[in-house]
Motif scaffolding. Structure first.
Motif, PDB file in Angstrom:
ATOM      1  N   UNK A 135       0.758  -1.126   0.054  1.00 37.72           N
ATOM      2  CA  UNK A 135       0.185   0.056  -0.115  1.00 37.72           C
ATOM      3  C   UNK A 135       0.824   1.307  -0.194  1.00 37.72           C
ATOM      4  N   UNK A 136       1.746   1.217   0.778  1.00 37.07           N
ATOM      5  CA  UNK A 136       2.643   2.533   1.014  1.00 37.07           C
ATOM      6  C   UNK A 136       3.217   2.925  -0.265  1.00 37.07           C
ATOM      7  N   UNK A 137       4.123   2.164  -0.813  1.00 37.43           N
ATOM      8  CA  UNK A 137       4.611   2.562  -2.277  1.00 37.43           C
ATOM      9  C   UNK A 137       3.631   2.740  -3.267  1.00 37.43           C
ATOM     10  N   UNK A 138       2.747   2.109  -3.462  1.00 32.02           N
ATOM     11  CA  UNK A 138       1.623   2.310  -4.297  1.00 32.02           C
ATOM     12  C   UNK A 138       0.780   3.780  -4.079  1.00 32.02           C
ATOM     13  N   UNK A 139       0.701   3.776  -2.703  1.00 30.11           N
ATOM     14  CA  UNK A 139      -0.008   5.257  -2.519  1.00 30.11           C
ATOM     15  C   UNK A 139       1.071   6.523  -2.854  1.00 30.11           C
ATOM     16  N   UNK A 140       2.077   6.420  -2.459  1.00 32.89           N
ATOM     17  CA  UNK A 140       3.092   7.485  -2.914  1.00 32.89           C
ATOM     18  C   UNK A 140       3.197   7.704  -4.249  1.00 32.89           C
ATOM     19  N   UNK A 141       3.252   6.553  -5.083  1.00 36.01           N
ATOM     20  CA  UNK A 141       3.535   6.720  -6.471  1.00 36.01           C
ATOM     21  C   UNK A 141       2.353   7.206  -7.063  1.00 36.01           C
ATOM     22  N   UNK A 355      10.409   5.645 -14.474  1.00 40.50           N
ATOM     23  CA  UNK A 355       9.972   4.128 -14.563  1.00 40.50           C
ATOM     24  C   UNK A 355      10.763   3.437 -13.172  1.00 40.50           C
ATOM     25  N   UNK A 356      11.314   4.295 -12.213  1.00 39.48           N
ATOM     26  CA  UNK A 356      11.905   3.750 -11.081  1.00 39.48           C
ATOM     27  C   UNK A 356      11.148   4.367 -10.019  1.00 39.48           C
ATOM     28  N   UNK A 357       9.757   5.019  -9.965  1.00 42.07           N
ATOM     29  CA  UNK A 357       9.219   5.598  -8.961  1.00 42.07           C
ATOM     30  C   UNK A 357       8.469   4.667  -7.946  1.00 42.07           C
ATOM     31  N   UNK A 358       8.201   3.559  -8.373  1.00 42.81           N
ATOM     32  CA  UNK A 358       7.472   2.557  -7.506  1.00 42.81           C
ATOM     33  C   UNK A 358       8.727   2.080  -6.670  1.00 42.81           C
ATOM     34  N   UNK A 359       9.754   1.710  -7.178  1.00 43.27           N
ATOM     35  CA  UNK A 359      10.715   1.006  -6.552  1.00 43.27           C
ATOM     36  C   UNK A 359      11.451   2.107  -5.557  1.00 43.27           C
ATOM     37  N   UNK A 360      11.656   3.238  -6.066  1.00 44.67           N
ATOM     38  CA  UNK A 360      12.296   4.225  -4.927  1.00 44.67           C
ATOM     39  C   UNK A 360      11.324   4.625  -3.833  1.00 44.67           C
ATOM     40  N   UNK A 361      10.237   4.650  -4.198  1.00 40.28           N
ATOM     41  CA  UNK A 361       9.198   4.889  -3.208  1.00 40.28           C
ATOM     42  C   UNK A 361       8.983   3.559  -2.113  1.00 40.28           C
ATOM     43  N   UNK A 362       9.305   2.432  -2.642  1.00 40.97           N
ATOM     44  CA  UNK A 362       9.511   1.332  -1.690  1.00 40.97           C
ATOM     45  C   UNK A 362      10.586   1.260  -0.775  1.00 40.97           C
ATOM     46  N   UNK A 363      11.690   1.788  -1.423  1.00 39.77           N
ATOM     47  CA  UNK A 363      13.127   2.141  -0.625  1.00 39.77           C
ATOM     48  C   UNK A 363      12.801   3.155   0.443  1.00 39.77           C
ATOM     49  N   UNK A 364      11.756   4.103   0.238  1.00 37.81           N
ATOM     50  CA  UNK A 364      11.256   5.397   1.092  1.00 37.81           C
ATOM     51  C   UNK A 364      10.485   4.630   2.015  1.00 37.81           C
ATOM     52  N   UNK A 365       9.650   3.839   1.880  1.00 33.66           N
ATOM     53  CA  UNK A 365       8.957   3.141   2.804  1.00 33.66           C
ATOM     54  C   UNK A 365       9.597   2.340   3.733  1.00 33.66           C
TER      55      UNK A 365
END
Length: 446
Positions: A135-141, A355-365
């Motif tokens: 949910x968190x990386x999806x929400x941020x992206x 193209x990297x947004x979801x992955x970077x937001x997962x690292x943020x999470x």
């Protein structure tokens, strides 16, 4: 009269500027639905802490429950980020919200029937952690997909923070009264129904279908690509590193709040609610501060300053022995914590490749939430040995040292971010050697 009218127009213009992201219909729907749901979420957070402490009487158990709820974000966050880059984020959010609603109803049924134990809370916390990992990386992206004008993205992120912390201000204060009135189970039940608001808002959105590139690579290959992208670029690495330190050493103060409220300040659930509300009030002030900024420039200094503010607030809270002073220090902590988190989010969302947004937001999470379980476990163990106040003070000092570390690296980090800001039009391109010299002297913020 004319002067008054002019002042009134300026005030209205100021409010429109602060709320400009709400001009986007999809974001406006999301903001309304999420505002309701987050109040319920905070009811559950406070009620869970109070329930666990009431059942166990153990600061260590508070840390263990926090560990159970946040560990999945650390373990699954990076893989979840790869899938978020592949999947439809809107549909994924609908699924995660429905699952979170069912988890809250499960807590409510167990609590209201009198069968709930710490073991049940631990397992359901793991379930919520699994949901949050996606949910968190999806929400941020997904914020980017709701905002048509990319210039409004920093404002949308700031409003997200104001929404979160407005709920944080209202939820805990209401929770203190509700726990005494309807018990923890009533809080869980209200939280479950509150998810209907955000689910309805997601279903009401009108979204432009954005084609996604077909992925032929293995998930682990894309995961490695994401790691290389994030951790080989010094500005991203520094932001994530400081955020992880703040989360590991500073954020666990929340799991020790029942101990501080009851044993140190000699209060009850109302005192706990007031402390959490004071933190939310400070955080809400921080969100307004960020929403009023017109550009992402200068956020490096903001991140360092507010991380140091958070650390100082924690040390002051640990030393306080009366409720009024503790409320002031909690407001300071809330301001520093929220601005550090939201400003870091804004910088990362600004400089990342799409193209990297979801992955970077997962690292943020993972940095923001994923390291917290280890911090919660560490804080619980330390509090059992040296006491909650000393544990919180040690965390505050660690945050201060982390802020100093990034401050020393800031000039070099600005130089690396500057070309990205120039390409995005955030700062002007250098046209000549003379302009380069002038701007490098005058452009001290990045």
């Amino acid at each position: 009269m004319e002067a008054q009218g002019s002042g009134s127009q300026q005030a209205r213009g100021g409010w429109r500027f602060l709320l400009r992201a709400l001009g986007h219909r999809n974001y406006r729907l999301f903001f309304a639905g999420q505002s309701v749901s987050l109040i319920g979420t905070w009811l559950t957070r406070v009620a869970t802490s109070w329930l666990v402490y009431r059942l166990s009487g153990s600061a260590l158990m508070l840390g263990i429950i926090g560990f159970c709820g946040q560990l999945p974000t650390f373990l699954l966050g990076p893989i979840a980020g790869v899938w978020v880059d592949r999947w439809n984020r809107h549909r994924l959010l609908v699924v995660t919200q429905v699952l979170a609603m069912l988890q809250s109803f499960a807590l409510a049924v167990l609590a209201l029937t009198g069968h709930i134990t710490v073991f049940h809370v631990a397992w359901l916390s793991v379930v919520q952690g699994l949901i949050n990992a996606f949910d968190m990386p999806a929400r941020q992206s997904f914020v980017v997909e709701m905002i048509e004008d990319r210039a409004d993205l920093p404002n949308a992120i700031a409003l997200n923070s104001s929404m979160f912390n407005g709920a944080r201000l209202l939820g805990p204060s209401v929770a203190g009264a509700l726990i005494a009135w309807v018990g923890e189970g009533g809080c869980f039940l209200i939280d479950g129904f509150s998810y209907l608001a955000v689910i309805a808002s997601l279903l009401a959105m009108r979204l432009t279908v954005r084609p996604r590139a077909q992925r032929s690579q293995h998930v682990l290959t894309e995961l490695k690509e994401g790691f290389n992208y994030a951790f080989r670029f010094a500005p991203i690495r520094a932001v994530l590193g400081l955020l992880a330190l703040v989360s590991l050493m500073g954020m666990p103060f929340t799991v020790l709040m029942p101990v501080m409220a009851s044993q140190v300040l000699h209060g009850g659930p109302h005192t706990l609610g007031f402390l959490m509300a004071a933190s939310g009030l400070g955080a809400l002030g921080g969100a307004v501060f960020l929403a009023s900024r017109r550009t992402v420039r200068g956020f490096g200094t903001v991140i360092v300053s507010t991380a140091a503010t958070f650390g100082l607030g924690l040390v002051a809270f640990a030393l306080s022995r009366n409720v009024p002073l503790s409320l002031v220090t909690m407001a300071l902590c809330g301001f520093g914590m929220m601005v550090t988190m939201a400003a870091s989010n804004t910088v990362l969302q600004t400089i990342v490749e799409e193209r990297m947004r979801g992955r970077l937001m997962s690292f943020y999470a993972m940095a923001f939430m994923g390291t917290a379980p280890f911090g919660s476990l560490l804080a619980g163990a330390m509090a059992a040995r040296v006491g909650a106040p000393a544990t919180i003070a040690i965390g505050g000092v660690a945050c201060l040292l982390g802020a100093v570390w990034v401050r020393l690296k800031l000039p070099r980090l600005r130089e690396q971010v500057r070309p990205i800001y120039q390409r995005l039009g955030i700062i002007p391109e250098v046209a000549s050697g003379m302009q380069s010299t002038t701007r490098s002297v005058g452009s001290t913020e990045s």
